[in-house]
Design an enzyme around this catalytic site. Structure first.
Site, PDB file in Angstrom:
ATOM      1  N   TRP A   1      -3.639 -11.201  -2.484  1.00 13.10           N
ATOM      2  CA  TRP A   1      -3.870  -9.652  -2.241  1.00 13.10           C
ATOM      3  C   TRP A   1      -3.628  -9.308  -0.809  1.00 13.10           C
ATOM      4  O   TRP A   1      -4.296  -9.844   0.085  1.00 13.10           O
ATOM      5  CB  TRP A   1      -5.109  -9.062  -2.947  1.00 13.10           C
ATOM      6  CG  TRP A   1      -6.146  -9.702  -2.667  1.00 13.10           C
ATOM      7  CD1 TRP A   1      -6.699 -10.266  -1.388  1.00 13.10           C
ATOM      8  CD2 TRP A   1      -7.362  -9.805  -3.591  1.00 13.10           C
ATOM      9  NE1 TRP A   1      -8.009 -10.675  -1.483  1.00 13.10           N
ATOM     10  CE2 TRP A   1      -8.433 -10.668  -2.767  1.00 13.10           C
ATOM     11  CE3 TRP A   1      -7.586  -9.648  -4.845  1.00 13.10           C
ATOM     12  CZ2 TRP A   1      -9.579 -10.939  -3.375  1.00 13.10           C
ATOM     13  CZ3 TRP A   1      -8.722 -10.248  -5.444  1.00 13.10           C
ATOM     14  CH2 TRP A   1      -9.620 -10.511  -4.643  1.00 13.10           C
ATOM     15  N   LEU A   2      -2.635  -8.506  -0.417  1.00 13.29           N
ATOM     16  CA  LEU A   2      -2.377  -8.167   0.635  1.00 13.29           C
ATOM     17  C   LEU A   2      -3.381  -7.360   1.404  1.00 13.29           C
ATOM     18  O   LEU A   2      -4.289  -6.662   0.730  1.00 13.29           O
ATOM     19  CB  LEU A   2      -0.985  -7.527   1.099  1.00 13.29           C
ATOM     20  CG  LEU A   2       0.154  -8.314   0.570  1.00 13.29           C
ATOM     21  CD1 LEU A   2       1.540  -7.796   0.845  1.00 13.29           C
ATOM     22  CD2 LEU A   2       0.143  -9.787   1.202  1.00 13.29           C
TER      23      LEU A   2
ATOM     24  N   ARG B   1      -3.857  -3.622   0.026  1.00 13.66           N
ATOM     25  CA  ARG B   1      -3.994  -3.404  -1.347  1.00 13.66           C
ATOM     26  C   ARG B   1      -5.648  -3.157  -1.548  1.00 13.66           C
ATOM     27  O   ARG B   1      -6.429  -3.540  -1.011  1.00 13.66           O
ATOM     28  CB  ARG B   1      -3.447  -4.534  -2.080  1.00 13.66           C
ATOM     29  CG  ARG B   1      -1.953  -4.918  -1.819  1.00 13.66           C
ATOM     30  CD  ARG B   1      -1.088  -3.901  -1.956  1.00 13.66           C
ATOM     31  NE  ARG B   1      -1.053  -3.555  -3.403  1.00 13.66           N
ATOM     32  CZ  ARG B   1      -0.320  -4.154  -4.576  1.00 13.66           C
ATOM     33  NH1 ARG B   1       0.707  -5.003  -3.971  1.00 13.66           N
ATOM     34  NH2 ARG B   1      -0.168  -4.059  -5.900  1.00 13.66           N
ATOM     35  N   GLY B   2      -5.693  -2.545  -2.919  1.00 13.84           N
ATOM     36  CA  GLY B   2      -6.894  -2.038  -3.385  1.00 13.84           C
ATOM     37  C   GLY B   2      -7.866  -3.503  -3.626  1.00 13.84           C
ATOM     38  O   GLY B   2      -9.202  -3.400  -3.206  1.00 13.84           O
TER      39      GLY B   2
ATOM     40  N   ASP C   1      10.228 -14.753  -3.249  1.00 14.52           N
ATOM     41  CA  ASP C   1       9.736 -13.516  -3.416  1.00 14.52           C
ATOM     42  C   ASP C   1      10.989 -12.521  -3.623  1.00 14.52           C
ATOM     43  O   ASP C   1      11.912 -13.062  -3.516  1.00 14.52           O
ATOM     44  CB  ASP C   1       8.977 -13.184  -2.065  1.00 14.52           C
ATOM     45  CG  ASP C   1       7.863 -12.360  -2.196  1.00 14.52           C
ATOM     46  OD1 ASP C   1       7.834 -11.371  -2.909  1.00 14.52           O
ATOM     47  OD2 ASP C   1       6.619 -12.682  -2.057  1.00 14.52           O
TER      48      ASP C   1
END
Length: 493
Positions: free
Chosen positions: A201-202, A205-206, A294
């Site tokens: 998760w970047l 992000r949430g 990606d």
């Protein structure tokens, strides 16, 4: 707003697709390493059906006991169907969701009654907790994830990658029942052992934000594999950070989301899912994730991300495994993005009323380039629109180029875009350059990881102080002459 019946789980959606002749079952053995991706990408490129692989082959040559579903949203029509509507009704759904998000004041009883569908949708967004669930027909507290048919998509990939998980997290200080605070994100998960996966998760992000809130405490996490289409698409939507995808999916589905307490972590999970991986992310437990192919069409570098230790895998008696693959467009995310483009327009117009149309070319990795048309009224308006877009949603912070045109331009037509850039844009006058702005760290064209420039091109007609010259008049034939030509040549061309 739904024109299709509710689809409470993945199976109901697959049954609908099969009834439409839009699901292909593949009984032949197909290797989860490379072969499955090649087949799915070929089907997507041809506008083909969703796929069900009934004999997936694992790395050791044995056959997995779980069928694989792929290319689920490989056409815009199937994305729309997942939202419960026909393709040509996406704009209407977008307007409905925009009104649901920011309703106008009620004016009288007739107006109040006309809004009953909106109220019903809001009520459907409230989850319902149940005690028993299909997803917990089997509970395995010593799971071996290497027996799942997880794809290795590209030759340079580091290993098997779970590509369609809906990752559920909640911030520290909340209770499991606080579903309005949940985040549901689609973050890829690399399998590195029988009970360990890396969660990519970047930072913006949430899920990453929730992870930071737990600090030195273990964080509960649930990976939903094979969610219903409303939750899948709701988790992929670029919603505001204050909106829970878990509850928002109820409005998309037209039914309340049913949740059940997880068995080994303090979380609620979708009752109708195919499988759920429960576990914990412990402080400091990281591992190098990647490289993996990606959505840019390149491999990203290996970098450390948090590791989830899986404490249980729950699933149906006969589960399905949902998968996808990302690569240079067209791929499934770019097809989904094409539909989301139209879905998001009414919400964008709430904040930018002069917006006529916006196109995120799928070939530009869905969001790296935006072409916008506006109803221009005053000097400098194009620049205001650029800055408004860059600051409106987190996703737009990664849009490196915005082209703004007038309302007479079809922003989805590359010929029109080239024409206005050649005739209404001057590089010295009409270029906006920003430096040191947020950027997807996967964009290795940027000079610094996560930090790069942006460019805005004002290809609108210049008015007032924007120009010192008389502006040209666009050529157009008279309507009478056009009508004459149509009559004269009818049936001859």
């Amino acid at each position: 707003m739904r024109t299709l019946p509710p689809m409470p789980d993945l199976r109901a959606y697959l049954a609908y697709l099969e009834g439409q002749g839009d699901l292909l079952r593949i009984p032949e053995p197909v290797d989860c390493r490379l072969q499955m991706t090649a087949v799915a990408m070929r089907a997507l490129g041809a506008g083909g059906p969703a796929l069900r692989f009934d004999a997936p082959v694992l790395a050791d040559g044995s056959r997995a006991q779980v069928p694989v579903v792929a290319n689920l949203f490989g056409t815009p029509g199937r994305v729309a169907a997942g939202l419960g509507i026909a393709r040509d009704k996406v704009g209407d759904l977008g307007a409905f969701l925009a009104a649901l998000r920011a309703p106008a004041p009620v004016e009288g009883m007739a107006d109040a009654l006309s809004r009953w569908p909106m109220l019903r949708a809001a009520l459907a967004a409230r989850p319902r907790v149940v005690r028993r669930a299909p997803v917990q027909q089997v509970v395995d507290e010593a799971p071996d994830l290497t027996r799942l048919p997880v794809q290795t998509c590209w030759p340079g990939d580091a290993g098997p990658l779970i590509t369609w998980p809906v990752v559920l997290t909640r911030p520290n200080g909340t209770e499991a029942e606080d579903t309005a605070r949940y985040n549901a994100g689609v973050y890829r998960a690399q399998v590195i052992g029988e009970n360990r996966v890396i969660l990519r998760w970047l930072a913006h992000r949430g899920g990453a934000g929730h992870h930071r809130s737990w600090g030195d405490a273990p964080m509960p996490v649930a990976l939903v594999l094979g969610a219903d289409p409303a939750l899948l698409l709701g988790a992929a939507l670029p919603l505001p950070e204050t909106v829970s995808e878990l509850t928002f999916s109820g409005a998309l589905r037209g039914q309340r989301t049913e949740l059940v307490p997880a068995r080994t972590v303090p979380m609620l999970v979708p009752a109708s899912a195919e499988m759920v991986l429960e576990g914990w992310v412990h402080p400091g437990d990281t591992a190098p994730e990647g490289p993996f192919g990606d959505h840019t069409g390149y491999y990203n570098a290996a970098e450390p991300f948090p590791v989830m230790t899986v404490t249980a895998m729950t699933h149906r008696d006969d589960p399905l495994y949902l998968s996808t693959a990302t690569g240079r467009p067209p791929d499934e995310p770019s097809v989904i993005g094409e539909v989301f483009n139209d879905l998001a327009l009414p919400v964008m117009r709430q904040q930018i009323p002069e917006l006529v149309d916006l196109w995120l070319p799928p070939a530009a990795c869905s969001y790296r380039i935006a072409v916008v048309s506006i109803a221009k009224r005053y000097p400098g308006q194009a620049r205001r629109v650029m800055t408004a877009l860059w600051g409106m949603l987190a996703q737009f912070s990664y849009t490196k180029m915005i082209v703004v045109t007038d309302a007479d331009v079809d922003v989805r037509n590359w010929d029109d875009i080239a024409w206005v850039l050649a005739t209404r844009y001057d590089p010295g006058r009409d270029t906006v350059i920003l430096k040191d702005t947020p950027m997807d760290y996967l964009d290795f064209a940027s000079p610094h990881e996560g930090l790069a420039g942006k460019i805005g091109l004002d290809a609108t007609t210049k008015i007032g102080p924007e120009t010192t010259r008389d502006w040209g008049t666009v050529m157009a034939q008279s309507p009478e002459a056009e009508a004459f030509a149509e009559r004269l040549l009818e049936g001859r061309l």
